[in-house]
Design a protein around this motif. Structure first.
Motif, PDB file in Angstrom:
ATOM      1  N   TYR A 263     -30.976 -30.880 -12.086  1.00 29.06           N
ATOM      2  CA  TYR A 263     -29.619 -30.965 -11.544  1.00 29.06           C
ATOM      3  C   TYR A 263     -29.193 -32.426 -11.416  1.00 29.06           C
ATOM      4  O   TYR A 263     -28.062 -32.795 -11.761  1.00 29.06           O
ATOM      5  CB  TYR A 263     -29.558 -30.274 -10.181  1.00 29.06           C
ATOM      6  CG  TYR A 263     -28.232 -30.447  -9.471  1.00 29.06           C
ATOM      7  CD1 TYR A 263     -27.166 -29.605  -9.750  1.00 29.06           C
ATOM      8  CD2 TYR A 263     -28.044 -31.477  -8.541  1.00 29.06           C
ATOM      9  CE1 TYR A 263     -25.937 -29.773  -9.114  1.00 29.06           C
ATOM     10  CE2 TYR A 263     -26.824 -31.651  -7.899  1.00 29.06           C
ATOM     11  CZ  TYR A 263     -25.779 -30.799  -8.187  1.00 29.06           C
ATOM     12  OH  TYR A 263     -24.569 -30.974  -7.564  1.00 29.06           O
ATOM     13  N   GLU A 264     -30.107 -33.250 -10.930  1.00 24.01           N
ATOM     14  CA  GLU A 264     -29.816 -34.661 -10.722  1.00 24.01           C
ATOM     15  C   GLU A 264     -29.498 -35.366 -12.044  1.00 24.01           C
ATOM     16  O   GLU A 264     -28.576 -36.181 -12.125  1.00 24.01           O
ATOM     17  CB  GLU A 264     -31.032 -35.303 -10.050  1.00 24.01           C
ATOM     18  CG  GLU A 264     -30.837 -36.688  -9.512  1.00 24.01           C
ATOM     19  CD  GLU A 264     -32.080 -37.141  -8.761  1.00 24.01           C
ATOM     20  OE1 GLU A 264     -31.941 -37.485  -7.581  1.00 24.01           O
ATOM     21  OE2 GLU A 264     -33.172 -37.127  -9.355  1.00 24.01           O
ATOM     22  N   LEU A 266     -28.309 -33.962 -14.808  1.00 24.04           N
ATOM     23  CA  LEU A 266     -27.017 -33.495 -15.296  1.00 24.04           C
ATOM     24  C   LEU A 266     -25.867 -34.059 -14.473  1.00 24.04           C
ATOM     25  O   LEU A 266     -24.810 -34.400 -15.010  1.00 24.04           O
ATOM     26  CB  LEU A 266     -26.977 -31.960 -15.265  1.00 24.04           C
ATOM     27  CG  LEU A 266     -27.889 -31.236 -16.252  1.00 24.04           C
ATOM     28  CD1 LEU A 266     -27.869 -29.737 -15.996  1.00 24.04           C
ATOM     29  CD2 LEU A 266     -27.480 -31.542 -17.694  1.00 24.04           C
ATOM     30  N   ARG A 267     -26.086 -34.170 -13.183  1.00 28.14           N
ATOM     31  CA  ARG A 267     -24.997 -34.574 -12.276  1.00 28.14           C
ATOM     32  C   ARG A 267     -24.835 -36.083 -12.209  1.00 28.14           C
ATOM     33  O   ARG A 267     -23.720 -36.594 -12.170  1.00 28.14           O
ATOM     34  CB  ARG A 267     -25.296 -34.035 -10.875  1.00 28.14           C
ATOM     35  CG  ARG A 267     -24.231 -34.289  -9.837  1.00 28.14           C
ATOM     36  CD  ARG A 267     -23.009 -33.428 -10.068  1.00 28.14           C
ATOM     37  NE  ARG A 267     -22.030 -33.596  -8.994  1.00 28.14           N
ATOM     38  CZ  ARG A 267     -21.161 -34.586  -8.905  1.00 28.14           C
ATOM     39  NH1 ARG A 267     -21.147 -35.540  -9.827  1.00 28.14           N
ATOM     40  NH2 ARG A 267     -20.305 -34.637  -7.900  1.00 28.14           N
ATOM     41  N   HIS A 268     -25.970 -36.823 -12.190  1.00 28.34           N
ATOM     42  CA  HIS A 268     -25.904 -38.266 -11.964  1.00 28.34           C
ATOM     43  C   HIS A 268     -26.504 -39.097 -13.090  1.00 28.34           C
ATOM     44  O   HIS A 268     -26.407 -40.320 -13.064  1.00 28.34           O
ATOM     45  CB  HIS A 268     -26.606 -38.624 -10.650  1.00 28.34           C
ATOM     46  CG  HIS A 268     -26.065 -37.886  -9.466  1.00 28.34           C
ATOM     47  ND1 HIS A 268     -24.803 -38.109  -8.973  1.00 28.34           N
ATOM     48  CD2 HIS A 268     -26.605 -36.912  -8.681  1.00 28.34           C
ATOM     49  CE1 HIS A 268     -24.581 -37.317  -7.917  1.00 28.34           C
ATOM     50  NE2 HIS A 268     -25.654 -36.578  -7.728  1.00 28.34           N
ATOM     51  N   MET A 312     -27.464 -29.690  -4.280  1.00 25.23           N
ATOM     52  CA  MET A 312     -26.015 -29.627  -4.124  1.00 25.23           C
ATOM     53  C   MET A 312     -25.605 -29.859  -2.662  1.00 25.23           C
ATOM     54  O   MET A 312     -24.592 -30.513  -2.383  1.00 25.23           O
ATOM     55  CB  MET A 312     -25.495 -28.273  -4.600  1.00 25.23           C
ATOM     56  CG  MET A 312     -25.708 -27.996  -6.072  1.00 25.23           C
ATOM     57  SD  MET A 312     -25.329 -26.275  -6.536  1.00 25.23           S
ATOM     58  CE  MET A 312     -23.577 -26.220  -6.157  1.00 25.23           C
TER      59      MET A 312
END
Length: 452
Positions: A263-264, A266-268, A312
């Motif tokens: 997630y990290e 993809l997000r950051h 999240m």
């Protein structure tokens, strides 16, 4: 935590040296989690708050231990009174317990059960401290722990694990503390920070972790100690349930760490060490209530879901404006809620109990029970913790002065600093001096080392 079992005299258990030794080791592992938590939190704060963060966890080892012996064990695991609290005068001061007296229905002494549960009681208020970093008076924090474990933790532990406790009787599954420990601590953290307010510079200053290696060390100690926390909660290993919990603890933690990192990225755009450590803790939190009810494949799902949800959730503090310094709400509250509710989906009916989740042929019954447990503990802890913080803030004050917060809480509260660089280097730098030139030559600077 397994229920007490009533046995006939002919079927009465006898002391098991193997289970007793196993549980003493598990108790020591859970004790190690509190110093591990101290390092985990200590590395996440700025340099000037490091010692205070360490001490906020460490002091729980002292305060809660004494309270547990005096009356905490009796309130949590004594004879039920009205399904909300326990009491047994023999447990007061642990003075009326025989050294070979067994815990009800099990093959371990009462003393062993008491010390194992003590370690749970110790780490739960320490978890709250991460949300309050940089700004709370140490004396006020110590008094808050005293009051909080008395009116929140001890009763909630009885609700969830004590024979006769109303959540216990309802059939809420909480193998090792999703409600009693993590939701309880996370909701308390939210209640307190809503009362005491934000740190100076919140949303303006970077407030980055000062030592990520310290964070990783703490996360590793937590992961290691968590095997005792989870596998030991079956109070023995005669039927293999504890072994399943051990495996699921490892599996879910690994899945959550990978999910958080994914997630990290993809997000950051980066895989961070802080993300790896936080993801691992999120997985440990989520599998704590559910690991005795799910299969290893279910544990992967629980860990992965919790890893993403917690990753999240940690950003919500910036959206809603509550200053959860070290993401106790985002990781422990959200992870505890996720792990507890996912029992209603992934319980196989073939490990800890015969309760089945929706994905294994069950209905909404177990999910409903889990939801009752989650929101009852969340609401009670949130409200009572906020009231306690409000009373302390209005009487002795919860926060240090703004100037003291800016200059550093370590020096103000403990008269120490975490790191002393005054002796680093071992001496003064070389000086450059010009010596007199030889007759007929051009002057050239000569370097000469001058001792300090």
């Amino acid at each position: 935590m397994p229920p007490g079992i009533t046995t006939l005299a002919a079927d009465a258990p006898t002391l098991s040296a193997a289970n007793t030794g196993f549980m003493l080791i598990c108790s020591a592992l859970v004790m190690l989690m509190t110093p591990g938590l101290a390092f985990f939190y200590g590395g996440m704060v700025r340099v000037r708050s490091t010692l205070n963060m360490l001490m906020m966890s460490f002091i729980s080892l002292g305060i809660v231990t004494i309270l547990w012996v005096l009356y905490g064990f009796s309130l949590a695991f004594g004879t039920d009174i009205g399904s909300v609290i326990g009491w047994n005068s023999d447990y007061v001061g642990l003075s009326g317990i025989g050294i070979t007296q067994l815990w009800d229905g099990y093959t371990i002494p009462v003393y062993v059960f008491a010390v194992f549960q003590l370690m749970f009681a110790v780490i739960t208020p320490a978890l709250i401290s991460g949300a309050l970093a940089d700004r709370v008076k140490f004396t006020s924090w110590a008094l808050f722990i005293t009051l909080w474990v008395t009116v929140v933790y001890f009763p909630v532990a009885h609700w969830v694990w004590g024979a006769g406790g109303w959540l216990f009787e309802l059939g809420v599954i909480d193998f090792a503390g999703g409600t009693a420990v993590h939701i309880n601590a996370g909701a308390a953290a939210l209640g307190v920070i809503l009362v005491i307010g934000k740190r100076v510079g919140f949303k303006k200053d970077p407030m980055r972790p000062h030592s990520l290696p310290l964070v990783m060390l703490g996360a590793g100690l937590l992961w290691f100690g968590w095997f005792g926390f989870n596998a030991g909660s079956w109070l023995g290993n005669d039927d293999g349930v504890g072994a399943v919990m051990f495996v699921n603890t490892q599996v879910a933690t690994a899945a959550a760490m990978l999910a958080w990192l994914g997630y990290e990225k993809l997000r950051h755009g980066s895989f961070t060490t802080l993300g790896a450590a936080s993801g691992a803790v999120a997985g440990l939190v989520a599998i704590t209530p559910s690991g005795g009810a799910v299969s290893p494949l279910g544990a992967i799902a629980v860990g992965a879901i919790a890893g993403v949800l917690c990753a999240m959730a940690v950003g919500l503090k910036y959206r809603f404006g509550y200053d959860d310094s070290l993401d106790v709400v985002g990781v422990h509250l959200v992870g505890g809620v996720a792990g507890s509710l996912l029992v209603g989906f992934f319980a196989t009916g073939g490990v800890q109990s015969d309760a089945k989740g929706l994905f294994y042929g069950g209905d909404l019954d177990q999910l409903g029970k889990q939801a009752v447990g989650v929101f009852a503990v969340l609401a009670y802890s949130l409200v009572v913790s906020a009231i306690l913080a409000f009373l302390l803030d209005r009487t002795i004050g919860m926060r240090v002065d703004e100037d003291d917060e800016i200059s550093g809480i370590d020096q103000v509260e403990h008269a120490e600093t975490a790191y002393d660089f005054s002796g680093a280097g071992g001496g003064a730098a070389p000086r450059t001096t010009a010596s007199a030139p030889a007759p007929g030559t051009t002057a050239t600077p000569q370097t000469k080392k001058v001792d300090a």
